[in-house]
Scaffold this motif. Structure first.
Motif, PDB file in Angstrom:
ATOM      1  N   GLY A 133      40.709  60.532  40.767  1.00 52.68           N
ATOM      2  CA  GLY A 133      40.949  59.506  41.193  1.00 52.68           C
ATOM      3  C   GLY A 133      39.627  58.332  40.974  1.00 52.68           C
ATOM      4  N   GLU A 134      38.474  58.976  41.294  1.00 50.09           N
ATOM      5  CA  GLU A 134      37.104  58.061  41.355  1.00 50.09           C
ATOM      6  C   GLU A 134      36.950  57.692  40.012  1.00 50.09           C
ATOM      7  OE1 GLU A 134      34.272  61.802  42.071  1.00 50.09           O
ATOM      8  OE2 GLU A 134      34.060  60.211  43.252  1.00 50.09           O
ATOM      9  N   VAL A 135      37.107  58.733  38.945  1.00 49.80           N
ATOM     10  CA  VAL A 135      36.798  58.662  37.776  1.00 49.80           C
ATOM     11  C   VAL A 135      37.746  57.604  36.933  1.00 49.80           C
ATOM     12  CG1 VAL A 135      36.900  59.681  35.277  1.00 49.80           C
ATOM     13  CG2 VAL A 135      35.890  60.646  37.275  1.00 49.80           C
ATOM     14  N   ALA A 136      39.207  57.675  37.478  1.00 56.37           N
ATOM     15  CA  ALA A 136      40.181  56.793  36.950  1.00 56.37           C
ATOM     16  C   ALA A 136      39.955  55.337  37.215  1.00 56.37           C
ATOM     17  CB  ALA A 136      41.467  57.371  37.403  1.00 56.37           C
ATOM     18  N   SER A 137      39.581  55.140  38.578  1.00 60.91           N
ATOM     19  CA  SER A 137      39.533  53.838  39.037  1.00 60.91           C
ATOM     20  C   SER A 137      38.104  53.225  38.407  1.00 60.91           C
ATOM     21  CB  SER A 137      39.377  53.744  40.610  1.00 60.91           C
ATOM     22  OG  SER A 137      38.177  54.409  41.001  1.00 60.91           O
ATOM     23  N   LEU A 138      37.201  53.976  38.129  1.00 61.67           N
ATOM     24  CA  LEU A 138      35.809  53.492  37.455  1.00 61.67           C
ATOM     25  C   LEU A 138      36.125  53.114  36.139  1.00 61.67           C
ATOM     26  CD1 LEU A 138      32.907  52.797  38.056  1.00 61.67           C
ATOM     27  CD2 LEU A 138      32.416  55.124  37.728  1.00 61.67           C
ATOM     28  N   MET A 139      36.788  54.068  35.403  1.00 59.50           N
ATOM     29  CA  MET A 139      36.980  53.774  34.254  1.00 59.50           C
ATOM     30  C   MET A 139      37.799  52.459  33.908  1.00 59.50           C
ATOM     31  SD  MET A 139      38.040  57.575  32.655  1.00 59.50           S
ATOM     32  CE  MET A 139      38.344  56.875  31.017  1.00 59.50           C
ATOM     33  N   ALA A 140      38.783  52.457  34.626  1.00 55.14           N
ATOM     34  CA  ALA A 140      39.679  51.075  34.722  1.00 55.14           C
ATOM     35  C   ALA A 140      38.583  49.958  34.895  1.00 55.14           C
ATOM     36  CB  ALA A 140      40.534  51.147  35.670  1.00 55.14           C
ATOM     37  N   LEU A 141      37.757  49.869  36.036  1.00 55.02           N
ATOM     38  CA  LEU A 141      36.867  48.929  36.157  1.00 55.02           C
ATOM     39  C   LEU A 141      35.919  48.517  35.210  1.00 55.02           C
ATOM     40  CD1 LEU A 141      35.069  48.322  39.447  1.00 55.02           C
ATOM     41  CD2 LEU A 141      33.732  47.897  37.486  1.00 55.02           C
ATOM     42  N   GLN A 142      35.162  49.515  34.569  1.00 52.29           N
ATOM     43  CA  GLN A 142      34.353  49.062  33.579  1.00 52.29           C
ATOM     44  C   GLN A 142      34.793  48.774  32.153  1.00 52.29           C
ATOM     45  OE1 GLN A 142      31.380  48.739  34.280  1.00 52.29           O
ATOM     46  NE2 GLN A 142      30.987  50.038  36.256  1.00 52.29           N
ATOM     47  N   THR A 143      36.104  49.296  32.085  1.00 49.21           N
ATOM     48  CA  THR A 143      36.723  48.803  30.819  1.00 49.21           C
ATOM     49  C   THR A 143      37.087  47.408  30.840  1.00 49.21           C
ATOM     50  OG1 THR A 143      37.515  51.055  30.372  1.00 49.21           O
ATOM     51  CG2 THR A 143      38.319  49.652  28.695  1.00 49.21           C
ATOM     52  N   LEU A 144      38.053  47.132  32.053  1.00 51.67           N
ATOM     53  CA  LEU A 144      38.400  45.925  32.257  1.00 51.67           C
ATOM     54  C   LEU A 144      37.398  44.680  32.262  1.00 51.67           C
ATOM     55  CD1 LEU A 144      41.114  46.657  34.944  1.00 51.67           C
ATOM     56  CD2 LEU A 144      41.504  45.353  32.758  1.00 51.67           C
ATOM     57  N   LYS A 145      35.934  45.105  32.766  1.00 50.83           N
ATOM     58  CA  LYS A 145      35.094  44.070  32.604  1.00 50.83           C
ATOM     59  C   LYS A 145      34.773  43.671  31.363  1.00 50.83           C
ATOM     60  CE  LYS A 145      31.385  44.825  35.267  1.00 50.83           C
ATOM     61  NZ  LYS A 145      30.329  45.606  35.929  1.00 50.83           N
ATOM     62  N   LEU A 146      34.474  44.387  30.229  1.00 48.34           N
ATOM     63  CA  LEU A 146      34.329  44.379  29.012  1.00 48.34           C
ATOM     64  C   LEU A 146      35.585  43.265  28.439  1.00 48.34           C
ATOM     65  CD1 LEU A 146      33.029  47.596  27.735  1.00 48.34           C
ATOM     66  CD2 LEU A 146      31.876  45.419  27.443  1.00 48.34           C
ATOM     67  N   GLN A 147      36.693  43.695  28.687  1.00 50.72           N
ATOM     68  CA  GLN A 147      37.544  43.196  28.043  1.00 50.72           C
ATOM     69  C   GLN A 147      37.913  41.821  28.458  1.00 50.72           C
ATOM     70  OE1 GLN A 147      41.035  45.700  26.185  1.00 50.72           O
ATOM     71  NE2 GLN A 147      40.208  47.112  27.717  1.00 50.72           N
ATOM     72  N   VAL A 148      37.914  41.443  29.821  1.00 50.91           N
ATOM     73  CA  VAL A 148      38.307  40.414  30.339  1.00 50.91           C
ATOM     74  C   VAL A 148      36.940  39.371  29.936  1.00 50.91           C
ATOM     75  CG1 VAL A 148      37.937  39.023  32.634  1.00 50.91           C
ATOM     76  CG2 VAL A 148      39.327  41.046  32.454  1.00 50.91           C
ATOM     77  N   ARG A 149      35.862  39.689  29.666  1.00 49.72           N
ATOM     78  CA  ARG A 149      34.861  38.954  29.311  1.00 49.72           C
ATOM     79  C   ARG A 149      35.155  38.441  27.997  1.00 49.72           C
ATOM     80  NH1 ARG A 149      30.512  42.004  30.189  1.00 49.72           N
ATOM     81  NH2 ARG A 149      29.559  41.024  31.767  1.00 49.72           N
ATOM     82  N   ALA A 150      35.530  39.399  26.972  1.00 48.95           N
ATOM     83  CA  ALA A 150      35.725  38.979  25.535  1.00 48.95           C
ATOM     84  C   ALA A 150      37.198  38.013  25.703  1.00 48.95           C
ATOM     85  CB  ALA A 150      36.403  40.286  24.977  1.00 48.95           C
ATOM     86  N   LEU A 151      38.148  38.111  26.510  1.00 43.23           N
ATOM     87  CA  LEU A 151      39.355  37.305  26.884  1.00 43.23           C
ATOM     88  C   LEU A 151      38.829  35.856  27.218  1.00 43.23           C
ATOM     89  CD1 LEU A 151      42.399  37.003  26.689  1.00 43.23           C
ATOM     90  CD2 LEU A 151      42.243  37.373  29.218  1.00 43.23           C
ATOM     91  N   LEU A 152      37.932  35.694  28.120  1.00 44.12           N
ATOM     92  CA  LEU A 152      37.404  34.431  28.649  1.00 44.12           C
ATOM     93  C   LEU A 152      36.719  33.634  27.505  1.00 44.12           C
ATOM     94  CD1 LEU A 152      36.035  35.363  32.099  1.00 44.12           C
ATOM     95  CD2 LEU A 152      38.087  33.938  31.540  1.00 44.12           C
ATOM     96  N   ILE A 153      35.795  34.437  26.515  1.00 48.25           N
ATOM     97  CA  ILE A 153      35.068  33.888  25.643  1.00 48.25           C
ATOM     98  C   ILE A 153      36.180  33.274  24.648  1.00 48.25           C
ATOM     99  CG2 ILE A 153      33.560  34.365  23.690  1.00 48.25           C
ATOM    100  CD1 ILE A 153      32.188  36.513  25.390  1.00 48.25           C
ATOM    101  N   GLU A 154      37.278  34.204  24.237  1.00 48.61           N
ATOM    102  CA  GLU A 154      38.140  33.747  23.222  1.00 48.61           C
ATOM    103  C   GLU A 154      38.893  32.441  23.535  1.00 48.61           C
ATOM    104  OE1 GLU A 154      40.235  34.010  19.657  1.00 48.61           O
ATOM    105  OE2 GLU A 154      38.347  34.913  20.525  1.00 48.61           O
ATOM    106  N   ILE A 155      39.312  32.408  24.942  1.00 46.44           N
ATOM    107  CA  ILE A 155      39.877  31.273  25.539  1.00 46.44           C
ATOM    108  C   ILE A 155      39.146  30.165  25.428  1.00 46.44           C
ATOM    109  CG2 ILE A 155      41.207  30.264  27.416  1.00 46.44           C
ATOM    110  CD1 ILE A 155      42.264  33.050  27.792  1.00 46.44           C
ATOM    111  N   SER A 156      37.918  30.320  25.826  1.00 48.75           N
ATOM    112  CA  SER A 156      36.870  29.046  25.779  1.00 48.75           C
ATOM    113  C   SER A 156      36.651  28.287  24.413  1.00 48.75           C
ATOM    114  CB  SER A 156      35.427  29.380  26.219  1.00 48.75           C
ATOM    115  OG  SER A 156      34.931  30.217  25.594  1.00 48.75           O
ATOM    116  N   GLN A 157      36.822  29.110  23.460  1.00 53.90           N
ATOM    117  CA  GLN A 157      36.704  28.632  21.869  1.00 53.90           C
ATOM    118  C   GLN A 157      38.057  27.965  21.624  1.00 53.90           C
ATOM    119  OE1 GLN A 157      35.693  32.186  19.954  1.00 53.90           O
ATOM    120  NE2 GLN A 157      33.544  32.165  20.606  1.00 53.90           N
TER     121      GLN A 157
END
Length: 617
Positions: A287-311
């Motif tokens: 459980g701790e691995v799954a939640s941590l994988m989700a957090l770190q992956t989402l951080k990367l992808q959300v940052r990319a999404l925000l950059i794309e929308i800002s453009q």
């Protein structure tokens, strides 16, 4: 899943208008006391309401519309009136627009003239979004009765549903009738929007204009008016393993450590306007691995999404953003699922995680004079599992998400009233979580809201939400925060402490975002550092993971895109986070490369599968 109820009066709505003639004070079935026309008080709330074994046809539309519970009431039970053989069944409704004192919230027509322009447009947006689901179930007539439409702050709420089949054929509800009924109220809208609203709304009755086109135009006006308001966001979060757990399977963002990165590491900036809570499933060995994988992956992808929308030079529609958030969540799901596959984990051994995330997307709004407004106040909420999101103001606490559990599934399929489904032995078992199955059958729920009032966005794991702890405690913490009498950090820790006292069987994560539209009130508390009890790390560092968790993380895994195997020694030589980050970046680039925003076409979500439930954490 919660089984207890908040300790408050339980007012219900008797759906038969003929019952409005019963005088206040009368006791129905030795249980329901009449308070006002069609408003009854259940004097025995601890007893299960009567529900017939075969559900009346009138109930089915309420059950099917359960995902719209922010706007649509729920079936409480059925009252049987009269003597045999002349008995009559009356559907009783809860989650109705009745306040804690037994008074109806005002009708929209009563509040229309007092509302700001942005709220008028927001109300119309919500009503327009309800047209299609209500039409499909032949209850669209409910939107043609202004007195049936009530408002609680930003939120549109219906008193009850009216069947279209009860209306004469020549008066069957259609878009033209819908347009005509609301044009008379639009005529008295705020001067800054009245002309555009009239122009947009008149298109609804035009057969050459699709409802989607009209929605896009109304959305543009809504974002323009919202962007004129100021918006200030403040965030704080924390996670705690609880008094009875030996490890913490929760992950959340941001915590105090994340916020410290702004001053300590300027190159590792906080992701703006993004909050997240993940509650791991599968024990501390997964459980701790799954939640941590989700957090770190989402951080990367959300940052990319925000950059794309800002453009983007034009407004990105809500359905496109929702599709992108859904795609991101499915990528995260596949990363965890592939890790399960590489370990040979099957059925209940598979690790997974719940997810709730909040993302305030600051779209820019171009103005006719060439200038632009910085932030259109859009808030997107995504959820999988039974972690929750609440919106709290000084006047009310609203649960924005639905639990993905067996009880909810039974209601959505039209097979059970919610209270009955909750009493099932497996009622609280999860029906979906990230990583337990392939992404094709994962159905994340993504919702769009507009921030146009002061409030607090609360994300939490079920360590806090169990036993209705939020509903019973929100006034104690939220009101002082909104009035600047309590710091946001103190509120986070106070809620965690309360969860440990009442629901100490589980880990607890709490992330709060204070959203201010009004001027900042004076600070009435003594600013101080976060208490020592506040967690000092944003997520478990490598050295804190158990050996079993490291084995899960460092095992050979399948590349999510290329299908290549990652050598375990390569992973060990570097940080596991670096490897995971690289994989996620590849996936993000692939998502962004699918095409420009406007070329994306909406995809219909797959039908709700009757999948076996996932064991709750």
């Amino acid at each position: 899943m919660n089984s207890s109820e908040p300790s408050m009066n339980r007012y219900i709505w008797a759906s038969d208008p003929a019952l409005a003639q019963i005088s206040p004070g009368v006791l129905i079935q030795d249980r329901y006391q009449v308070i006002a026309p069609q408003i009854w008080l259940d004097t025995q709330p601890e007893a299960a309401p009567h529900v017939p074994q075969e559900l009346p046809e009138e109930i089915i539309s309420y059950l099917r519309l359960f995902p719209q519970r922010l706007h649509i009431p729920e079936v409480y039970g059925v009252a049987v009136l009269g003597e045999e053989p002349n008995t009559a069944e009356v559907i009783l409704l809860e989650n109705v627009p009745i306040d804690s004192e037994g008074n109806l919230y005002p009708a929209i027509v009563e509040q229309w003239h007092h509302a700001q322009a942005v709220r008028q447009v927001y109300w119309l947006w919500q009503i327009l979004q309800l047209w299609t689901p209500l039409s499909e179930l032949e209850v669209a007539s409910s939107l043609l009765i202004p007195e049936n439409i009530r408002v609680q702050g930003w939120r549109v709420r219906l008193l009850q549903l009216f069947s279209d089949r009860t209306i004469p054929n020549q008066a069957q509800p259609n878009l033209a009738a819908f347009c005509d009924r609301w044009l008379e109220w639009i005529a008295s809208s705020h001067p800054s929007v009245v002309d555009r609203l009239r122009q947009i709304w008149q298109q609804i009755g035009n057969e050459q204009q699709s409802l989607e086109t009209v929605s896009l135009e109304l959305n543009e006006l809504l974002l323009e008016k919202a962007a004129e308001l100021p918006l200030r966001l403040q965030v704080a979060g924390g996670t705690d393993q609880g008094p009875k757990r030996s490890s913490n399977e929760d992950s959340c963002y941001p915590t105090e450590a994340d916020l410290q990165l702004i001053t300590e590491s300027p190159n590792d900036l906080l992701i703006p306007n993004f909050t997240l809570v993940c509650d791991g499933i599968g024990g501390h060995e997964g459980g701790e691995v799954a939640s941590l994988m989700a957090l770190q992956t989402l951080k990367l992808q959300v940052r990319a999404l925000l950059i794309e929308i800002s453009q983007q030079t034009e407004i990105v529609p809500p359905n496109i953003i929702s599709e992108q958030i859904t795609a991101i969540i499915r990528v995260v799901n596949d990363l965890i699922a592939k890790q399960n596959d590489s370990q040979g984990r099957e059925m209940r051994q598979r690790m997974g995680t719940t997810l709730v995330m909040g993302l305030q997307i600051p779209q820019k709004i171009n103005q006719p004079d060439g200038t632009f407004l910085e932030n259109a106040h859009e808030l997107y909420i995504a959820s999988v599992g039974d972690s929750r999101v609440y919106w709290i103001t000084g006047d009310y606490c609203q649960q924005l998400t639905l639990d993905d559990d067996v009880a909810t599934r039974e209601v959505r399929l039209g097979r059970s009233v919610y209270r009955e489904a909750l009493r099932r032995v497996d009622g609280g078992a999860l029906t979906q979580a990230l990583g337990t199955r392939e992404a094709q059958i994962l159905r994340p729920t993504v919702q769009r809201f507009i921030l146009e009032e002061d409030g607090i966005l609360l994300l939490c794991s079920d360590g806090l939400s169990d036993k209705n702890t939020v509903e019973q405690s929100w006034q104690e913490f939220a009101k002082p925060v909104l009035k600047n009498k309590m710091s946001l950090e103190t509120a986070v820790q106070s809620w965690i402490n309360l969860a440990n006292e009442r629901n100490g069987h589980d880990n607890t994560s709490v992330v709060l975002t204070r959203c201010l539209i009004s001027p900042e009130p004076p600070v009435l508390f003594e600013p101080k550092k976060v208490e020592t009890e506040m967690p000092t790390t944003a997520y478990p560092v490598e050295s804190e993971l158990t050996e079993a968790s490291k084995a899960l993380l460092y095992s050979p895994a399948t590349h999510p895109e290329a299908g290549e195997t990652v050598d375990v020694q390569t992973v060990r030589r570097g940080s596991w986070l670096t490897v995971l980050t690289t994989l996620a970046i590849i996936v993000v680039v692939g998502l962004i490369g699918l095409g420009v925003w406007r070329s994306l076409t909406p995809q219909n979500p797959p039908p709700t599968p009757e999948t076996p439930e996932t064991p709750n954490q």
